[in-house]
Motif scaffolding. Sequence first.
Motif, PDB file in Angstrom:
ATOM      1  N   ASP A 124      41.093  55.779  47.842  1.00  0.00           N
ATOM      2  CA  ASP A 124      41.227  54.370  47.461  1.00  0.00           C
ATOM      3  C   ASP A 124      40.013  53.537  47.870  1.00  0.00           C
ATOM      4  N   MET A 125      39.020  54.174  48.476  1.00  0.00           N
ATOM      5  CA  MET A 125      37.821  53.458  48.911  1.00  0.00           C
ATOM      6  C   MET A 125      36.651  53.647  47.947  1.00  0.00           C
ATOM      7  N   VAL A 126      36.852  54.440  46.888  1.00  0.00           N
ATOM      8  CA  VAL A 126      35.761  54.705  45.945  1.00  0.00           C
ATOM      9  C   VAL A 126      36.196  54.358  44.530  1.00  0.00           C
ATOM     10  N   GLN A 127      35.215  54.042  43.709  1.00  0.00           N
ATOM     11  CA  GLN A 127      35.473  53.774  42.300  1.00  0.00           C
ATOM     12  C   GLN A 127      35.621  55.072  41.518  1.00  0.00           C
ATOM     13  N   ASN A 128      34.845  56.074  41.905  1.00  0.00           N
ATOM     14  CA  ASN A 128      34.805  57.342  41.174  1.00  0.00           C
ATOM     15  C   ASN A 128      35.102  58.487  42.128  1.00  0.00           C
ATOM     16  N   GLY A 129      36.215  59.159  41.888  1.00  0.00           N
ATOM     17  CA  GLY A 129      36.610  60.251  42.765  1.00  0.00           C
ATOM     18  C   GLY A 129      35.920  61.552  42.423  1.00  0.00           C
ATOM     19  N   LYS A 130      36.148  62.564  43.246  1.00  0.00           N
ATOM     20  CA  LYS A 130      35.608  63.896  43.004  1.00  0.00           C
ATOM     21  C   LYS A 130      36.009  64.353  41.597  1.00  0.00           C
ATOM     22  N   PRO A 131      35.118  64.979  40.852  1.00  0.00           N
ATOM     23  CA  PRO A 131      33.844  65.603  41.227  1.00  0.00           C
ATOM     24  C   PRO A 131      32.634  64.665  41.277  1.00  0.00           C
ATOM     25  N   ASP A 132      32.825  63.364  41.081  1.00  0.00           N
ATOM     26  CA  ASP A 132      31.720  62.420  41.232  1.00  0.00           C
ATOM     27  C   ASP A 132      31.222  62.458  42.693  1.00  0.00           C
ATOM     28  N   PRO A 133      29.930  62.249  42.940  1.00  0.00           N
ATOM     29  CA  PRO A 133      29.391  62.342  44.303  1.00  0.00           C
ATOM     30  C   PRO A 133      29.659  61.129  45.191  1.00  0.00           C
ATOM     31  N   GLU A 134      30.270  60.071  44.648  1.00  0.00           N
ATOM     32  CA  GLU A 134      30.363  58.809  45.393  1.00  0.00           C
ATOM     33  C   GLU A 134      30.996  58.971  46.767  1.00  0.00           C
ATOM     34  N   ILE A 135      32.074  59.721  46.885  1.00  0.00           N
ATOM     35  CA  ILE A 135      32.801  59.786  48.152  1.00  0.00           C
ATOM     36  C   ILE A 135      31.957  60.432  49.249  1.00  0.00           C
ATOM     37  N   TYR A 136      31.150  61.422  48.882  1.00  0.00           N
ATOM     38  CA  TYR A 136      30.285  62.064  49.875  1.00  0.00           C
ATOM     39  C   TYR A 136      29.079  61.195  50.215  1.00  0.00           C
ATOM     40  N   LEU A 137      28.563  60.487  49.246  1.00  0.00           N
ATOM     41  CA  LEU A 137      27.461  59.570  49.531  1.00  0.00           C
ATOM     42  C   LEU A 137      27.917  58.463  50.476  1.00  0.00           C
ATOM     43  N   ARG A 138      29.138  57.976  50.281  1.00  0.00           N
ATOM     44  CA  ARG A 138      29.669  56.933  51.175  1.00  0.00           C
ATOM     45  C   ARG A 138      29.884  57.473  52.582  1.00  0.00           C
ATOM     46  N   ALA A 139      30.353  58.697  52.693  1.00  0.00           N
ATOM     47  CA  ALA A 139      30.566  59.279  54.018  1.00  0.00           C
ATOM     48  C   ALA A 139      29.250  59.430  54.769  1.00  0.00           C
ATOM     49  N   CYS A 140      28.223  59.910  54.080  1.00  0.00           N
ATOM     50  CA  CYS A 140      26.909  60.059  54.726  1.00  0.00           C
ATOM     51  C   CYS A 140      26.329  58.708  55.104  1.00  0.00           C
ATOM     52  N   SER A 141      26.499  57.725  54.229  1.00  0.00           N
ATOM     53  CA  SER A 141      26.014  56.378  54.528  1.00  0.00           C
ATOM     54  C   SER A 141      26.708  55.809  55.761  1.00  0.00           C
ATOM     55  N   ALA A 142      28.019  56.024  55.865  1.00  0.00           N
ATOM     56  CA  ALA A 142      28.763  55.519  57.022  1.00  0.00           C
ATOM     57  C   ALA A 142      28.330  56.214  58.309  1.00  0.00           C
ATOM     58  N   LEU A 143      27.934  57.473  58.209  1.00  0.00           N
ATOM     59  CA  LEU A 143      27.407  58.189  59.378  1.00  0.00           C
ATOM     60  C   LEU A 143      25.956  57.833  59.667  1.00  0.00           C
ATOM     61  N   ASP A 144      25.305  57.140  58.717  1.00  0.00           N
ATOM     62  CA  ASP A 144      23.880  56.811  58.801  1.00  0.00           C
ATOM     63  C   ASP A 144      23.043  58.087  58.880  1.00  0.00           C
ATOM     64  N   LEU A 145      23.409  59.051  58.022  1.00  0.00           N
ATOM     65  CA  LEU A 145      22.692  60.319  57.955  1.00  0.00           C
ATOM     66  C   LEU A 145      22.314  60.607  56.502  1.00  0.00           C
ATOM     67  N   PRO A 146      21.134  61.192  56.259  1.00  0.00           N
ATOM     68  CA  PRO A 146      20.792  61.595  54.893  1.00  0.00           C
ATOM     69  C   PRO A 146      21.686  62.743  54.453  1.00  0.00           C
ATOM     70  N   PRO A 147      22.087  62.777  53.175  1.00  0.00           N
ATOM     71  CA  PRO A 147      22.975  63.848  52.712  1.00  0.00           C
ATOM     72  C   PRO A 147      22.453  65.249  52.997  1.00  0.00           C
ATOM     73  N   GLU A 148      21.140  65.436  52.895  1.00  0.00           N
ATOM     74  CA  GLU A 148      20.588  66.781  53.087  1.00  0.00           C
ATOM     75  C   GLU A 148      20.721  67.273  54.531  1.00  0.00           C
ATOM     76  N   SER A 149      21.082  66.392  55.461  1.00  0.00           N
ATOM     77  CA  SER A 149      21.292  66.814  56.845  1.00  0.00           C
ATOM     78  C   SER A 149      22.771  67.049  57.149  1.00  0.00           C
TER      79      SER A 149
END
Length: 232
Positions: free
Chosen positions: A135-160
Amino acid sequence: MKISGIVFDMDGVLLDTERISEQAWHAAAEKTASPEAGAMYAVCTGMTMPKIRAALEERTGTECASAFLAAWNGEFDRIAARGGIPAMPFAQETLAALQGRYRLALASSTFSGRVRPQLEAAGLLRFFEVLVTGDMVQNGKPDPEIYLRACSALDLPPESCVAVEDSPNGIASAFAAGLKPVMIPDRIKPDAETLSRLWRRCASLREFAQIAQKGFAPENSCAGDLDVFSVR
């Protein structure tokens, strides 16, 4: 790049909800006399509820989809109330072993109203710095939004970050976001397309924890514990 964060899916990875969900799905299909909906379980696994509804509506129509989803939710709650929702084997031990070594987040298609109480009941909520729910994303899986938001909240680049998933939709989401997808298959086995997106595959959370504690270095991998299909 050094792995600094691990983002876990919940259903089928940390909690044994997929078994209950599949049982409830087929019970709902029988209850609503909708074999077309019943055949869509694998396609819908890992999606958010709006995406599941859209997929069902496209195949069965709005009225049938609404009746089916109401029956599915009712059957799920009935089964869960009767037996509870157990944690997957080694879930608590894995998170306890990795906490402090890695930043831990959750990226679940399930809505927060279910995620928090289910994790709390299983004793897992306390391990996570970040929760991103359907309920926190506009586009659910398989869209990448949920993982991009998680990495952003951790303040980490996705590749790490590593993503731990059990479904093709979840793997597609993590791969598109640029994380390193690790699959621990549960109810659905990976097809060729999913295998091509994997960084690694483990048979259980215990095997994943053993590798993670060694730092994911290739020399620490062992045949049988881990299969490496592609490394980006």
